[in-house]
Design an enzyme around this catalytic site. Structure first.
Site, PDB file in Angstrom:
ATOM      1  N   LYS A   1      27.323   8.359  -3.119  1.00 17.26           N
ATOM      2  CA  LYS A   1      26.402   7.670  -4.035  1.00 17.26           C
ATOM      3  C   LYS A   1      25.239   7.028  -3.283  1.00 17.26           C
ATOM      4  O   LYS A   1      25.268   6.868  -2.068  1.00 17.26           O
ATOM      5  CB  LYS A   1      27.170   6.689  -4.902  1.00 17.26           C
ATOM      6  CG  LYS A   1      27.965   7.447  -5.983  1.00 17.26           C
ATOM      7  CD  LYS A   1      28.506   6.592  -7.075  1.00 17.26           C
ATOM      8  CE  LYS A   1      29.142   7.508  -8.135  1.00 17.26           C
ATOM      9  NZ  LYS A   1      29.912   6.774  -9.128  1.00 17.26           N
TER      10      LYS A   1
ATOM     11  N   ARG B   1      37.812   9.081  -5.695  1.00 13.63           N
ATOM     12  CA  ARG B   1      37.210  10.292  -6.280  1.00 13.63           C
ATOM     13  C   ARG B   1      36.107  10.740  -5.323  1.00 13.63           C
ATOM     14  O   ARG B   1      35.136  10.015  -5.132  1.00 13.63           O
ATOM     15  CB  ARG B   1      36.653   9.939  -7.663  1.00 13.63           C
ATOM     16  CG  ARG B   1      35.934  11.068  -8.373  1.00 13.63           C
ATOM     17  CD  ARG B   1      35.387  10.583  -9.720  1.00 13.63           C
ATOM     18  NE  ARG B   1      34.683  11.652 -10.415  1.00 13.63           N
ATOM     19  CZ  ARG B   1      33.424  11.991 -10.185  1.00 13.63           C
ATOM     20  NH1 ARG B   1      32.710  11.340  -9.282  1.00 13.63           N
ATOM     21  NH2 ARG B   1      32.866  12.981 -10.853  1.00 13.63           N
TER      22      ARG B   1
HETATM   23  N1  PMM Z   1      30.684   8.907 -11.181  1.00 17.77           N
HETATM   24  C1  PMM Z   1      30.156  10.078 -11.516  1.00 17.77           C
HETATM   25  C2  PMM Z   1      30.852  10.973 -12.332  1.00 17.77           C
HETATM   26  N2  PMM Z   1      32.080  10.674 -12.784  1.00 17.77           N
HETATM   27  N3  PMM Z   1      33.905   9.190 -12.887  1.00 17.77           N
HETATM   28  C3  PMM Z   1      34.457   8.018 -12.579  1.00 17.77           C
HETATM   29  N4  PMM Z   1      35.693   7.714 -13.035  1.00 17.77           N
HETATM   30  N5  PMM Z   1      33.800   7.094 -11.825  1.00 17.77           N
HETATM   31  C4  PMM Z   1      32.552   7.323 -11.340  1.00 17.77           C
HETATM   32  O1  PMM Z   1      31.983   6.429 -10.674  1.00 17.77           O
HETATM   33  C5  PMM Z   1      31.936   8.570 -11.639  1.00 17.77           C
HETATM   34  C6  PMM Z   1      32.660   9.492 -12.439  1.00 17.77           C
HETATM   35  C7  PMM Z   1      28.788  10.434 -11.004  1.00 17.77           C
HETATM   36  O2  PMM Z   1      28.878  10.959  -9.719  1.00 17.77           O
HETATM   37  P1  PMM Z   1      29.011  12.550  -9.361  1.00 17.77           P
HETATM   38  O3  PMM Z   1      27.719  13.189  -9.753  1.00 17.77           O
HETATM   39  O4  PMM Z   1      29.287  12.562  -7.934  1.00 17.77           O
HETATM   40  O5  PMM Z   1      30.152  13.154 -10.128  1.00 17.77           O
END
Ligand code: PMM
Length: 315
Positions: A243, A282
């Protein structure tokens, strides 16, 4: 010999798919390890996610990437069909389903435990029908409150992410008195709605929503005070992978490090989150976070030591 078995990623160079192993029995949430932090691999089937947009734009390439993560040891694969980055364009539910459902079905068939990253109840319901085992709703129930009834009816674990506003407004909604306390209080408010719909406490996984209506400083403060979220009594998921706040930290000559160069910093966040008892992280790069989880477990106060305990008594 298992004729279908092959090492991960050893299919012919012309095939986008690693050679499929034999289908395994469906993975179950209750069988996930409980003695260490889990690693959830991110699989964005989107043309425009901030860090891997377009990389897995077709079902075949997405399935191949998901299988690689699974064989590399990911405990959960998080499949999403809509970008959540600030300013992202919304996709229709039909388009989203077309993107994610074949991928969910293929990964479940291979034996992976899959979570569905969506803010739409219809997409979540279809993904559960295809075998997904966790709902990951980054809107924190604000987009479609019926997600709560779905989670209750299906008895599915629900990741409750803190977010204010939506992709177009969240960057301007960063006014907090004490970010950790305020995030916990706002999550508690949504948790009550989940309880009211019949969702059980053990189904709820709390996520501070790093990068969602948070400044860089606030993201760090949330990580420093993970205990505030943990004190709520639920599992905690940390999702900081690649991020923007990591890019800003790694700025060189005035330029923020690009997303693909943020994996070492992500692994460091994993190690610290795991050391502090996060239920899961994640991440995009599964291998480095699995290593980080191992280091954290080895550093835990409960890990074996070579020091002999002091002799007790005089005998
Ligand atoms: N961030 C993204 C997408 N899905 N899900 C959860 N639970 N928490 C998050 O902070 C989150 C998510 C956006 O990031 P990405 O583009 O790397 O998926």
């Amino acid at each position: 010999m298992d004729s279908l078995a092959a090492a991960p990623g050893t299919g012919p160079a012309t095939s986008p798919l690693p050679i499929l192993r034999k289908p395994r029995p469906a993975a179950r949430f209750q069988d996930l390890p409980t003695d260490r932090t889990l690693v959830m691999g991110i699989l964005n089937v989107t043309p425009d996610s901030f860090s891997d947009g377009g990389v897995h734009a077709t079902s075949d390439t997405a399935i191949a990437a998901g299988l690689r993560m699974f064989y590399a040891g990911a405990d959960i694969i998080d499949v999403g069909g809509e970008s959540t980055r600030p300013g992202a364009v919304e996709v229709s539910v039909e388009e989203e389903k077309q993107r994610v459902l074949p991928v969910v079905a293929a990964l479940v068939k291979a034996g992976a435990l899959v979570s569905i990253d969506t803010t739409h109840a219809a997409t979540a319901a279809a993904a559960l029908d295809a075998g997904a085992a966790i709902i990951n709703d980054v809107s924190g129930l604000t987009m479609e409150p019926e997600m709560a009834e779905l989670a209750a009816r299906a008895r599915t674990p629900y990741i409750l992410t803190h977010r204010r506003g939506d992709a177009s407004t969240m960057d301007s909604l960063t006014d907090y008195w004490n970010v950790a306390e305020d995030v916990a209080a706002e999550l508690a408010g949504v948790r009550d709605k989940l309880y009211a719909a019949g969702v059980a406490p053990e189904q709820i996984i709390m996520d501070p929503g790093l990068g969602f209506a948070k400044t860089d400083v606030q993201n760090w403060e949330l990580l420093q005070h993970l205990d505030v979220l943990q004190a709520m009594g639920h599992k905690v998921l940390v999702a900081g992978s690649r991020k923007r706040f990591l890019g800003s930290l790694l700025t060189v000559a005035g330029k923020s490090a690009p997303p693909q160069e943020r994996d070492a910093a992500t692994a460091a966040v994993t190690a610290i989150s795991a050391f502090r008892g996060a239920w899961a992280v994640r991440v995009h790069d599964v291998g480095s976070s699995l290593d980080a989880v191992k280091v954290a477990a080895r550093m835990a106060p409960s890990a074996p030591t070579a020091t002999k305990p002091p002799a007790s008594g005089n005998s």
